[in-house]
Design a protein around this motif. Structure first.
Motif, short mmCIF file in Angstrom:
data_model
loop_
_atom_site.label_atom_id
_atom_site.label_comp_id
_atom_site.label_asym_id
_atom_site.label_seq_id
_atom_site.Cartn_x
_atom_site.Cartn_y
_atom_site.Cartn_z
N VAL A 18 49.38 88.08 63.46
CA VAL A 18 48.10 88.46 64.04
C VAL A 18 47.41 89.43 63.09
O VAL A 18 47.91 90.53 62.85
N GLY A 19 46.28 89.00 62.53
CA GLY A 19 45.55 89.83 61.58
C GLY A 19 45.61 89.24 60.18
O GLY A 19 46.71 89.08 59.62
N PRO A 45 35.20 86.85 62.58
CA PRO A 45 34.66 85.54 62.22
C PRO A 45 34.83 85.18 60.75
O PRO A 45 34.71 84.02 60.37
N ASP A 46 35.08 86.18 59.88
CA ASP A 46 35.19 85.90 58.45
C ASP A 46 36.01 87.02 57.81
O ASP A 46 36.20 88.09 58.40
N ARG A 47 36.46 86.77 56.57
CA ARG A 47 37.16 87.81 55.83
C ARG A 47 36.16 88.88 55.41
O ARG A 47 34.94 88.68 55.48
N VAL A 48 36.66 90.02 54.96
CA VAL A 48 35.77 91.09 54.52
C VAL A 48 35.04 90.66 53.25
O VAL A 48 35.57 89.89 52.44
N HIS A 49 33.82 91.14 53.10
CA HIS A 49 33.06 90.88 51.89
C HIS A 49 32.71 92.18 51.16
O HIS A 49 32.03 92.15 50.14
N GLU A 133 43.02 81.06 61.26
CA GLU A 133 42.31 80.67 62.47
C GLU A 133 41.42 81.83 62.90
O GLU A 133 41.91 82.86 63.38
N ARG A 134 40.12 81.68 62.71
CA ARG A 134 39.16 82.76 62.97
C ARG A 134 38.68 82.76 64.42
O ARG A 134 38.75 81.74 65.12
N ARG A 135 38.21 83.95 64.86
CA ARG A 135 37.73 84.18 66.22
C ARG A 135 38.82 83.85 67.25
O ARG A 135 38.52 83.37 68.35
N GLY A 154 40.29 81.84 72.26
CA GLY A 154 39.69 81.18 71.13
C GLY A 154 38.21 81.48 70.97
O GLY A 154 37.62 82.23 71.77
N PRO A 155 37.58 80.90 69.95
CA PRO A 155 36.17 81.18 69.66
C PRO A 155 35.22 80.77 70.77
O PRO A 155 34.14 81.33 70.92
#
Length: 540
Positions: A18-19, A45-49, A133-135, A154-155
């Motif tokens: 998880v994470g 929802p997404d990786r860090v930018h 697996e996002r959201r 889930g999302p």
């Protein structure tokens, strides 16, 4: 609990991670390399930018090299070995990483945006069929003797269940895994507020890290490269207005920079700015039955020494091979308990070290303000001339001297040599050749699983001995000697054998999948076989 018994409830996956920050990505990659099945979920929802964590230590690069990703990280990063310290009346430059790093292939601090680190690790996992697996958020878990039943949201808001043998929380300071497992997270936040900015800066030389040391505190510029040339870090002025959740403007950051740099550095083209508070906390336990925590879910501290992300990735390397063995049904309870026994002391020491460095750098007390402004400019140049002190300091920060000598998994046989690394120590690197081609000892030991290193002069270990041990244990066996024939790791000048205390003698070293010594002895291999039988792989 002894995990040798096969689970009866039929978990759908060995480990639910998880994470999907650097710790979770690394853990999933290490687990996959060891043959465990993994599911990796993250509520974001997404990786860090943004850059966030931006420095990778030599020990972390060594561990990631076994996954085959270090070369790309190095190619995309900025090797940092030089720091320029700006005092009010003088400037001191030093190559901090030139001493004490002759036993690693990565004698530098690698500056690289966390966004890129996550991108590289995520791409590695994708090629191995492990998507992020996002959201997807963990909302509940229930343990029993055979596994953990997890409720996931889930999302689309729909809930689902996942049955896993083990669950690992790599979900940060506010870890839902830690909370659901009932693990206490003690500590507090520092009173100071800090500013981070990824910016372009004129007035400082490229290619070095810069530290402005003043009575008011410290200002840092790190050579980031992407998305901007520099990462700036400084303590917010006490009189500054603005809410913590409001990003500072370029004008705010410039005023702060002028406070420490005296107007000699001009900022422009910011890519990201933020204000934040720093916490110092640690988990009371790293394990609750079949649930574990790692990285920021287990320990958070100041960014002093660039220890946070690196400590988390090394948590992952320590835990992964143990969970993989337990998932195969061949691990003792001692093996799983050793995760907390080995990594919790490291977490405590990192917390102590970073807390001390943080307070020295930020305290507003009169004695420390005087020390930063008047004493440091005199003592720092003198300390930099002391080679022994610099070497010890460098090895502490680079995490090359982390060891598990007190672990129940670390065994030195009575006949083990008096010199060289002991059981629980990291295996040092050295130059060797294989079939006439130059390589490194770490490369030889880089494939997943256990390795048995047999050191001694020509003829000390026969072909029959090597084949018998390899076939019985399933462990990769390597002979290392002055013998250059095929099938032997050739120690050209004897450096590797001297490192292990085997110069002129016979030594065997059982190396764990995370590169630390499990067992060390002489010509008799019974102790190494007993270690394997007891902890990970009963022999026929």
């Amino acid at each position: 609990m002894d995990e040798r018994a096969a689970p009866s409830a039929g978990p759908s996956v060995d480990v639910l991670v998880v994470g999907a920050g650097p710790t979770g990505l690394a853990l999933a990659a290490f687990l996959t390399a060891e043959g465990a099945s993994v599911r990796l979920v993250d509520r974001l929802p997404d990786r860090v930018h943004e850059s966030r964590a931006l420095a990778i230590q030599p020990r972390t690069l060594e561990l990631l090299a076994g996954l085959g990703v270090t070369a790309e990280l190095v190619a995309r990063g900025n090797r940092g070995v030089r720091v320029v310290m700006h005092f009010p009346r003088r400037t001191v430059a030093a190559n901090l990483f030139e001493l004490g790093l002759d036993d690693t292939a990565y004698p530098y601090l690698l500056f690289l945006s966390q966004a890129v680190t996550e991108e590289v690790l995520g791409a590695h996992l994708a090629t191995r069929g492990v998507p992020v697996e996002r959201r997807v958020e963990l909302v509940d878990l229930r343990q029993d003797a055979d596994g953990v039943t997890c409720e996931l949201a889930g999302p689309d808001g729909a809930s689902s269940r996942c049955r896993a043998r083990f669950v690992v929380g790599c979900d940060g300071q506010r870890s839902s895994v830690r909370q659901l497992a009932g693990i206490r997270f003690g500590g507090s936040a520092y009173p100071q507020t800090f500013v981070l900015a990824d910016v372009e800066a004129d007035g400082i030389a490229p290619g070095s890290a810069h530290a402005f040391v003043t009575p008011q505190g410290l200002l840092f510029f790190f050579p980031l490269g992407r998305p901007t040339t520099w990462r700036m870090l400084a303590m917010r002025r006490p009189d500054e207005t603005g809410l913590l959740d409001e990003a500072p403007t370029l004008a705010d950051v410039q005023i702060l920079c002028d406070t420490y740099a005296g107007g000699d550095v001009w900022l422009h083209s910011p890519a990201w700015t933020t204000r934040f508070r720093i916490h110092h906390r640690r988990a009371e336990h790293y394990r609750a039955g079949r649930v574990f925590v790692a990285g920021d879910a287990a320990h958070v501290h100041s960014p002093a020494g660039a220890q946070g992300m690196n400590t988390g990735i090394q948590d992952a390397a320590n835990l992964a091979w143990k969970l993989a063995a337990a998932s195969r049904g061949s691990a003792s309870g001692v093996l799983l308990d050793s995760y907390e026994g080995e990594r919790a002391p490291v977490g405590r020491e990192v917390l102590r070290f970073t807390d001390r460095a943080f307070r020295i750098a930020t305290s507003t007390s009169a004695p420390l303000r005087f020390a930063r402004g008047r004493v440091a400019p005199i003592l720092v140049p003198l300390a930099l001339r002391l080679a022994v002190a610099r070497s010890r300091g460098v090895r502490l920060v680079t995490e090359l001297d982390i060891r598990y000598r007190d672990s129940a998994l670390s065994v030195d046989a009575p006949e083990a040599p008096r010199h060289g690394p002991r059981a629980g120590d990291r295996v040092p690197d050295a130059r060797v050749t294989v079939d006439g081609r130059p390589t490194s000892l770490h490369h030889v030991l880089g494939s997943p699983g256990f390795h048995l290193l047999l050191l001694g002069p020509r003829g000390a270990w026969t072909d029959e001995t090597v084949m018998a041990r390899a076939s019985r244990s399933g462990v990769a066996v390597h002979r290392l000697s002055d013998d250059a024939r095929a099938g032997v790791v050739h120690d050209v000048d004897g450096t590797a054998r001297r490192l292990f205390g085997a110069d002129g003698g016979v030594v065997h070293v059982l190396v764990r999948p995370d590169g630390y010594i499990a067992h060390r002895g002489g010509a008799n291999l019974a102790g190494a076989e007993a270690w394997l039988t007891e902890h990970v792989m009963p022999l026929d």
